[in-house]
Design a protein around this motif. Structure first.
Motif, PDB file in Angstrom:
ATOM      1  N   PRO A   6       8.632   7.606   8.990  1.00 36.95           N
ATOM      2  CA  PRO A   6       8.750   6.300   9.651  1.00 36.95           C
ATOM      3  C   PRO A   6       7.432   5.911  10.310  1.00 36.95           C
ATOM      4  O   PRO A   6       6.723   6.756  10.845  1.00 36.95           O
ATOM      5  CB  PRO A   6       9.841   6.529  10.696  1.00 36.95           C
ATOM      6  N   MET A   7       7.127   4.631  10.253  1.00 38.70           N
ATOM      7  CA  MET A   7       5.877   4.140  10.831  1.00 38.70           C
ATOM      8  C   MET A   7       6.123   3.197  11.999  1.00 38.70           C
ATOM      9  O   MET A   7       5.191   2.898  12.737  1.00 38.70           O
ATOM     10  CB  MET A   7       5.041   3.453   9.758  1.00 38.70           C
ATOM     11  N   GLY A   8       7.335   2.706  12.153  1.00 42.88           N
ATOM     12  CA  GLY A   8       7.638   1.858  13.297  1.00 42.88           C
ATOM     13  C   GLY A   8       8.428   0.623  12.933  1.00 42.88           C
ATOM     14  O   GLY A   8       8.865   0.442  11.798  1.00 42.88           O
ATOM     15  N   GLN A   9       8.604  -0.213  13.941  1.00 48.79           N
ATOM     16  CA  GLN A   9       9.346  -1.449  13.798  1.00 48.79           C
ATOM     17  C   GLN A   9       8.495  -2.571  14.368  1.00 48.79           C
ATOM     18  O   GLN A   9       7.855  -2.405  15.406  1.00 48.79           O
ATOM     19  CB  GLN A   9      10.643  -1.328  14.600  1.00 48.79           C
TER      20      GLN A   9
ATOM     21  N   LEU B 123       6.241  -9.923   9.084  1.00 52.83           N
ATOM     22  CA  LEU B 123       5.637  -9.280   7.912  1.00 52.83           C
ATOM     23  C   LEU B 123       4.139  -9.076   8.121  1.00 52.83           C
ATOM     24  O   LEU B 123       3.581  -8.068   7.692  1.00 52.83           O
ATOM     25  CB  LEU B 123       5.892 -10.116   6.652  1.00 52.83           C
ATOM     26  N   GLU B 124       3.489  -9.998   8.790  1.00 51.78           N
ATOM     27  CA  GLU B 124       2.058  -9.853   9.069  1.00 51.78           C
ATOM     28  C   GLU B 124       1.812  -8.634   9.955  1.00 51.78           C
ATOM     29  O   GLU B 124       0.893  -7.858   9.708  1.00 51.78           O
ATOM     30  CB  GLU B 124       1.508 -11.115   9.740  1.00 51.78           C
ATOM     31  N   GLU B 125       2.644  -8.443  10.975  1.00 49.94           N
ATOM     32  CA  GLU B 125       2.514  -7.262  11.830  1.00 49.94           C
ATOM     33  C   GLU B 125       2.778  -5.985  11.041  1.00 49.94           C
ATOM     34  O   GLU B 125       2.134  -4.964  11.275  1.00 49.94           O
ATOM     35  CB  GLU B 125       3.490  -7.341  12.998  1.00 49.94           C
ATOM     36  N   ALA B 126       3.707  -6.051  10.097  1.00 53.83           N
ATOM     37  CA  ALA B 126       4.009  -4.882   9.258  1.00 53.83           C
ATOM     38  C   ALA B 126       2.796  -4.514   8.405  1.00 53.83           C
ATOM     39  O   ALA B 126       2.422  -3.342   8.320  1.00 53.83           O
ATOM     40  CB  ALA B 126       5.215  -5.163   8.374  1.00 53.83           C
ATOM     41  N   ARG B 127       2.171  -5.502   7.783  1.00 55.17           N
ATOM     42  CA  ARG B 127       0.969  -5.239   6.977  1.00 55.17           C
ATOM     43  C   ARG B 127      -0.153  -4.687   7.842  1.00 55.17           C
ATOM     44  O   ARG B 127      -0.858  -3.764   7.444  1.00 55.17           O
ATOM     45  CB  ARG B 127       0.532  -6.513   6.246  1.00 55.17           C
ATOM     46  N   GLN B 128      -0.315  -5.221   9.046  1.00 49.82           N
ATOM     47  CA  GLN B 128      -1.345  -4.723   9.960  1.00 49.82           C
ATOM     48  C   GLN B 128      -1.080  -3.271  10.340  1.00 49.82           C
ATOM     49  O   GLN B 128      -1.992  -2.448  10.348  1.00 49.82           O
ATOM     50  CB  GLN B 128      -1.344  -5.561  11.241  1.00 49.82           C
ATOM     51  N   LEU B 129       0.164  -2.957  10.670  1.00 48.01           N
ATOM     52  CA  LEU B 129       0.537  -1.590  11.038  1.00 48.01           C
ATOM     53  C   LEU B 129       0.219  -0.631   9.900  1.00 48.01           C
ATOM     54  O   LEU B 129      -0.368   0.429  10.115  1.00 48.01           O
ATOM     55  CB  LEU B 129       2.025  -1.529  11.382  1.00 48.01           C
ATOM     56  N   ILE B 130       0.577  -1.010   8.686  1.00 48.08           N
ATOM     57  CA  ILE B 130       0.311  -0.159   7.523  1.00 48.08           C
ATOM     58  C   ILE B 130      -1.190   0.022   7.336  1.00 48.08           C
ATOM     59  O   ILE B 130      -1.668   1.143   7.164  1.00 48.08           O
ATOM     60  CB  ILE B 130       0.966  -0.748   6.259  1.00 48.08           C
ATOM     61  N   ASP B 131      -1.931  -1.071   7.377  1.00 49.21           N
ATOM     62  CA  ASP B 131      -3.388  -0.997   7.182  1.00 49.21           C
ATOM     63  C   ASP B 131      -4.043  -0.098   8.229  1.00 49.21           C
ATOM     64  O   ASP B 131      -4.984   0.632   7.931  1.00 49.21           O
ATOM     65  CB  ASP B 131      -4.014  -2.386   7.205  1.00 49.21           C
ATOM     66  N   GLU B 132      -3.532  -0.128   9.462  1.00 48.10           N
ATOM     67  CA  GLU B 132      -4.105   0.677  10.539  1.00 48.10           C
ATOM     68  C   GLU B 132      -3.697   2.145  10.451  1.00 48.10           C
ATOM     69  O   GLU B 132      -4.449   3.019  10.858  1.00 48.10           O
ATOM     70  CB  GLU B 132      -3.678   0.118  11.893  1.00 48.10           C
TER      71      GLU B 132
ATOM     72  N   ARG C 132       0.808  -1.223   0.000  1.00 47.01           N
ATOM     73  CA  ARG C 132       0.000   0.000   0.000  1.00 47.01           C
ATOM     74  C   ARG C 132       0.846   1.280   0.000  1.00 47.01           C
ATOM     75  O   ARG C 132       0.559   2.232   0.709  1.00 47.01           O
ATOM     76  CB  ARG C 132      -0.962  -0.003   1.182  1.00 47.01           C
ATOM     77  N   GLY C 133       1.907   1.294  -0.790  1.00 47.52           N
ATOM     78  CA  GLY C 133       2.729   2.486  -0.901  1.00 47.52           C
ATOM     79  C   GLY C 133       3.722   2.666   0.230  1.00 47.52           C
ATOM     80  O   GLY C 133       4.333   3.718   0.364  1.00 47.52           O
ATOM     81  N   CYS C 134       3.898   1.659   1.043  1.00 49.95           N
ATOM     82  CA  CYS C 134       4.851   1.710   2.146  1.00 49.95           C
ATOM     83  C   CYS C 134       5.906   0.629   1.941  1.00 49.95           C
ATOM     84  O   CYS C 134       5.664  -0.364   1.272  1.00 49.95           O
ATOM     85  CB  CYS C 134       4.140   1.483   3.476  1.00 49.95           C
TER      86      CYS C 134
ATOM     87  N   ARG D 116      11.563  -2.825   9.648  1.00 47.41           N
ATOM     88  CA  ARG D 116      11.298  -1.393   9.733  1.00 47.41           C
ATOM     89  C   ARG D 116      10.264  -1.059   8.666  1.00 47.41           C
ATOM     90  O   ARG D 116      10.361  -1.501   7.533  1.00 47.41           O
ATOM     91  CB  ARG D 116      12.566  -0.594   9.476  1.00 47.41           C
ATOM     92  N   VAL D 117       9.279  -0.220   9.042  1.00 49.55           N
ATOM     93  CA  VAL D 117       8.194   0.151   8.136  1.00 49.55           C
ATOM     94  C   VAL D 117       8.200   1.667   7.982  1.00 49.55           C
ATOM     95  O   VAL D 117       8.327   2.395   8.965  1.00 49.55           O
ATOM     96  CB  VAL D 117       6.824  -0.300   8.701  1.00 49.55           C
ATOM     97  N   TRP D 118       8.089   2.137   6.722  1.00 53.43           N
ATOM     98  CA  TRP D 118       7.985   3.567   6.484  1.00 53.43           C
ATOM     99  C   TRP D 118       7.162   3.839   5.245  1.00 53.43           C
ATOM    100  O   TRP D 118       7.070   3.034   4.342  1.00 53.43           O
ATOM    101  CB  TRP D 118       9.346   4.258   6.410  1.00 53.43           C
ATOM    102  N   HIS D 119       6.508   5.003   5.266  1.00 52.32           N
ATOM    103  CA  HIS D 119       5.682   5.466   4.151  1.00 52.32           C
ATOM    104  C   HIS D 119       6.610   5.921   3.039  1.00 52.32           C
ATOM    105  O   HIS D 119       7.736   6.350   3.294  1.00 52.32           O
ATOM    106  CB  HIS D 119       4.806   6.630   4.639  1.00 52.32           C
ATOM    107  N   HIS D 120       6.155   5.877   1.792  1.00 52.33           N
ATOM    108  CA  HIS D 120       7.011   6.252   0.656  1.00 52.33           C
ATOM    109  C   HIS D 120       7.473   7.706   0.734  1.00 52.33           C
ATOM    110  O   HIS D 120       8.459   8.082   0.095  1.00 52.33           O
ATOM    111  CB  HIS D 120       6.327   5.960  -0.682  1.00 52.33           C
ATOM    112  N   SER D 121       6.826   8.526   1.533  1.00 51.85           N
ATOM    113  CA  SER D 121       7.249   9.920   1.718  1.00 51.85           C
ATOM    114  C   SER D 121       8.492  10.018   2.602  1.00 51.85           C
ATOM    115  O   SER D 121       9.087  11.082   2.710  1.00 51.85           O
ATOM    116  CB  SER D 121       6.120  10.722   2.371  1.00 51.85           C
ATOM    117  N   GLY D 122       8.852   8.910   3.240  1.00 50.08           N
ATOM    118  CA  GLY D 122       9.977   8.900   4.166  1.00 50.08           C
ATOM    119  C   GLY D 122       9.561   8.928   5.623  1.00 50.08           C
ATOM    120  O   GLY D 122      10.387   8.823   6.513  1.00 50.08           O
TER     121      GLY D 122
END
Length: 67
Positions: A38-41, A45-54, A13-15, A30-36
């Motif tokens: 940071p969204m967290g750690q 991978l499932e937790e990363a997708r959940q974090l992004i979706d939320e 989803r663009g992250c 590490r998860v971050w939005h394409h704008s740079g």
């Protein structure tokens, strides 16, 4: 000459989701939005997708209001 390989990276989803460490030190991503932004750690991978979706809508709203 040794070659340095980039850490594995996935998109959702663009992250971006990047593997930070392997099995020896525990897996973390590490998860971050394409704008740079940071969204967290997270630990999977499932937790990363959940974090992004939320968080994706909130991040997009923040970026739009800052523009």
């Amino acid at each position: 000459m040794s070659q340095v390989l980039a850490a594995p990276c996935w998109n959702h989803r663009g992250c971006s989701i990047q593997l930070l460490s392997g099995e020896a030190r525990g897996v973390s991503y590490r998860v971050w939005h394409h704008s740079g932004t940071p969204m967290g750690q997270v630990g999977s991978l499932e937790e990363a997708r959940q974090l992004i979706d939320e968080q994706i809508l909130l991040i997009r709203q923040r970026l739009a209001s800052a523009a």
